[in-house]
Design an enzyme around this catalytic site. Structure first.
Site, PDB file in Angstrom:
ATOM      1  N   LYS A   9     -10.838  -1.578  -5.658  1.00  0.00           N
ATOM      2  CA  LYS A   9     -10.040  -2.793  -5.858  1.00  0.00           C
ATOM      3  C   LYS A   9      -9.931  -3.114  -7.352  1.00  0.00           C
ATOM      4  O   LYS A   9      -8.874  -3.510  -7.830  1.00  0.00           O
ATOM      5  CB  LYS A   9     -10.668  -3.982  -5.115  1.00  0.00           C
ATOM      6  CG  LYS A   9     -10.611  -3.866  -3.603  1.00  0.00           C
ATOM      7  CD  LYS A   9     -11.208  -5.106  -2.964  1.00  0.00           C
ATOM      8  CE  LYS A   9     -11.100  -5.052  -1.442  1.00  0.00           C
ATOM      9  NZ  LYS A   9     -11.668  -6.248  -0.819  1.00  0.00           N
ATOM     10  N   ASP A  37      -9.434 -10.540  -0.316  1.00  0.00           N
ATOM     11  CA  ASP A  37      -9.849  -9.990   0.961  1.00  0.00           C
ATOM     12  C   ASP A  37      -8.629  -9.340   1.595  1.00  0.00           C
ATOM     13  O   ASP A  37      -7.511  -9.848   1.472  1.00  0.00           O
ATOM     14  CB  ASP A  37     -10.404 -11.090   1.875  1.00  0.00           C
ATOM     15  CG  ASP A  37     -11.317 -10.501   2.937  1.00  0.00           C
ATOM     16  OD1 ASP A  37     -12.349  -9.906   2.573  1.00  0.00           O
ATOM     17  OD2 ASP A  37     -10.988 -10.607   4.137  1.00  0.00           O
ATOM     18  N   TYR A  85      -8.450   2.922   4.688  1.00  0.00           N
ATOM     19  CA  TYR A  85      -7.542   3.414   5.725  1.00  0.00           C
ATOM     20  C   TYR A  85      -6.298   4.103   5.149  1.00  0.00           C
ATOM     21  O   TYR A  85      -5.367   4.406   5.892  1.00  0.00           O
ATOM     22  CB  TYR A  85      -7.073   2.251   6.600  1.00  0.00           C
ATOM     23  CG  TYR A  85      -8.141   1.578   7.450  1.00  0.00           C
ATOM     24  CD1 TYR A  85      -8.199   1.783   8.826  1.00  0.00           C
ATOM     25  CD2 TYR A  85      -9.077   0.709   6.889  1.00  0.00           C
ATOM     26  CE1 TYR A  85      -9.155   1.145   9.610  1.00  0.00           C
ATOM     27  CE2 TYR A  85     -10.037   0.070   7.666  1.00  0.00           C
ATOM     28  CZ  TYR A  85     -10.066   0.291   9.027  1.00  0.00           C
ATOM     29  OH  TYR A  85     -11.015  -0.333   9.808  1.00  0.00           O
ATOM     30  N   ASP A  86      -6.255   4.330   3.855  1.00  0.00           N
ATOM     31  CA  ASP A  86      -5.055   4.907   3.227  1.00  0.00           C
ATOM     32  C   ASP A  86      -4.564   6.197   3.899  1.00  0.00           C
ATOM     33  O   ASP A  86      -3.345   6.398   4.012  1.00  0.00           O
ATOM     34  CB  ASP A  86      -5.287   5.156   1.733  1.00  0.00           C
ATOM     35  CG  ASP A  86      -5.130   3.886   0.903  1.00  0.00           C
ATOM     36  OD1 ASP A  86      -4.624   2.884   1.440  1.00  0.00           O
ATOM     37  OD2 ASP A  86      -5.503   3.899  -0.282  1.00  0.00           O
ATOM     38  N   LYS A  97       1.583   3.583  -5.022  1.00  0.00           N
ATOM     39  CA  LYS A  97       0.969   2.687  -4.024  1.00  0.00           C
ATOM     40  C   LYS A  97       0.983   1.246  -4.542  1.00  0.00           C
ATOM     41  O   LYS A  97       1.404   0.318  -3.835  1.00  0.00           O
ATOM     42  CB  LYS A  97      -0.471   3.123  -3.699  1.00  0.00           C
ATOM     43  CG  LYS A  97      -1.160   2.156  -2.733  1.00  0.00           C
ATOM     44  CD  LYS A  97      -2.635   2.456  -2.491  1.00  0.00           C
ATOM     45  CE  LYS A  97      -3.276   1.317  -1.688  1.00  0.00           C
ATOM     46  NZ  LYS A  97      -4.734   1.421  -1.561  1.00  0.00           N
ATOM     47  N   ARG A 118      -1.900  -5.290  -1.915  1.00  0.00           N
ATOM     48  CA  ARG A 118      -2.684  -5.733  -3.075  1.00  0.00           C
ATOM     49  C   ARG A 118      -1.790  -5.844  -4.302  1.00  0.00           C
ATOM     50  O   ARG A 118      -1.932  -6.761  -5.112  1.00  0.00           O
ATOM     51  CB  ARG A 118      -3.844  -4.752  -3.332  1.00  0.00           C
ATOM     52  CG  ARG A 118      -4.767  -5.161  -4.475  1.00  0.00           C
ATOM     53  CD  ARG A 118      -6.043  -4.338  -4.505  1.00  0.00           C
ATOM     54  NE  ARG A 118      -6.799  -4.494  -3.276  1.00  0.00           N
ATOM     55  CZ  ARG A 118      -6.813  -3.613  -2.270  1.00  0.00           C
ATOM     56  NH1 ARG A 118      -6.146  -2.479  -2.372  1.00  0.00           N
ATOM     57  NH2 ARG A 118      -7.479  -3.857  -1.169  1.00  0.00           N
TER      58      ARG A 118
HETATM   59  P1  IMP Z   1     -12.532  -5.924   2.271  1.00  0.00           P
HETATM   60  O1  IMP Z   1     -11.356  -6.683   1.804  1.00  0.00           O
HETATM   61  O2  IMP Z   1     -13.361  -5.418   1.131  1.00  0.00           O
HETATM   62  O3  IMP Z   1     -13.319  -6.672   3.311  1.00  0.00           O
HETATM   63  O4  IMP Z   1     -11.987  -4.595   2.917  1.00  0.00           O
HETATM   64  C1  IMP Z   1     -11.515  -4.561   4.229  1.00  0.00           C
HETATM   65  C2  IMP Z   1     -11.365  -3.154   4.711  1.00  0.00           C
HETATM   66  O5  IMP Z   1     -10.033  -2.745   4.423  1.00  0.00           O
HETATM   67  C3  IMP Z   1     -12.273  -2.090   4.143  1.00  0.00           C
HETATM   68  O6  IMP Z   1     -12.583  -1.196   5.190  1.00  0.00           O
HETATM   69  C4  IMP Z   1     -11.409  -1.409   3.111  1.00  0.00           C
HETATM   70  O7  IMP Z   1     -11.760  -0.052   2.945  1.00  0.00           O
HETATM   71  C5  IMP Z   1     -10.048  -1.535   3.730  1.00  0.00           C
HETATM   72  N1  IMP Z   1      -9.027  -1.631   2.705  1.00  0.00           N
HETATM   73  C6  IMP Z   1      -8.877  -2.625   1.791  1.00  0.00           C
HETATM   74  N2  IMP Z   1      -7.839  -2.380   1.007  1.00  0.00           N
HETATM   75  C7  IMP Z   1      -7.306  -1.208   1.424  1.00  0.00           C
HETATM   76  C8  IMP Z   1      -6.207  -0.439   0.965  1.00  0.00           C
HETATM   77  O8  IMP Z   1      -5.509  -0.760   0.004  1.00  0.00           O
HETATM   78  N3  IMP Z   1      -5.977   0.702   1.653  1.00  0.00           N
HETATM   79  C9  IMP Z   1      -6.728   1.105   2.721  1.00  0.00           C
HETATM   80  N4  IMP Z   1      -7.770   0.422   3.160  1.00  0.00           N
HETATM   81  C10 IMP Z   1      -8.066  -0.734   2.521  1.00  0.00           C
END
Ligand code: IMP
Length: 191
Positions: free
Chosen positions: A12, A68, A150-151, A171, A177
């Site tokens: 992030k 988040d 999950y990309d 991306k 984001r």
């Molecule tokens: P958190 O916001 O850190 O709680 O992340 C939530 C979940 O979403 C985690 O499993 C991250 O790996 C996934 N995640 C967050 N942002 C992305 C993204 O840009 N691409 C793919 N997965 C994401």
């Protein structure tokens, strides 16, 4: 301008840093000696974003922002949503999370989904929220090596590649984001 970003996730930081550019210098949690896990117990993406920013403000005194993100899959009623990180269990394992999403979609024809990011900013005693949504669909299998989370199973609308197959800048230009961060950037630029 310098501001604390309340996250322990280097992916992030990398993505948001590259959008904010030189205008804003991000200070990490380690730089303010915050090493504990920040609670995320609010039950909504927005609530968790605010909770993380408020935690840093209350415990460390810094203006800051947090974010988040959740993956919301149409045929699963918006799951995993706020549970995206922990979908397959407390280990936050990306492979297991993707495997669960693919298994739950096995018999579904509707593969529509979206990522939602909420950024919560606390600045000069006020709270501000910025939301970004990226619509797309869930692939039938994992494809690509880039990105994170999950990309490898998310194909944004208008594309045939997953996020994991795209260059980082590509991306960022269309992602949840990226959209939320552009709003944050515009807001900060006005200050
Ligand atoms: P958190 O916001 O850190 O709680 O992340 C939530 C979940 O979403 C985690 O499993 C991250 O790996 C996934 N995640 C967050 N942002 C992305 C993204 O840009 N691409 C793919 N997965 C994401």
């Amino acid at each position: 301008m310098k501001i604390v970003f309340a996250t322990g996730n280097p992916n992030k930081v990398r993505e948001i840093n590259s959008i904010l550019g030189d205008a804003v210098e991000i200070i990490g949690l380690k730089d303010i000696n915050c090493t504990e896990e920040i609670p995320e117990t609010q039950g909504t993406i927005q609530g968790n974003a605010l909770q993380k920013a408020r935690y840093v403000k209350e415990h460390y005194g810094y203006d800051c922002f947090s974010e988040d993100t959740g993956l919301e899959i149409d045929a699963l009623g918006g799951e995993p949503g706020v549970d995206t990180a922990f979908y397959a269990g407390p280990a936050k394992d990306a492979d297991a999370n993707m495997a669960k999403a693919l298994a739950n979609l096995k018999d579904k024809t509707n593969r529509g989904a979206q990522f939602r990011t909420v950024i919560a900013l606390i600045l000069n005693g006020k709270e501000h929220l910025f939301e970004g949504i990226c619509r797309g669909e869930i692939a039938h299998e994992r494809v690509g090596e880039g990105g994170f989370g999950y990309d490898p199973i998310f194909i944004p609308d208008g594309y045939e590649q997953t996020f994991a197959q795209m260059e980082a800048a590509a991306k960022n230009a269309i992602s949840h984001r990226g959209k939320a961060t552009e709003q944050l950037k515009a807001f900060l630029a006005k200050i």
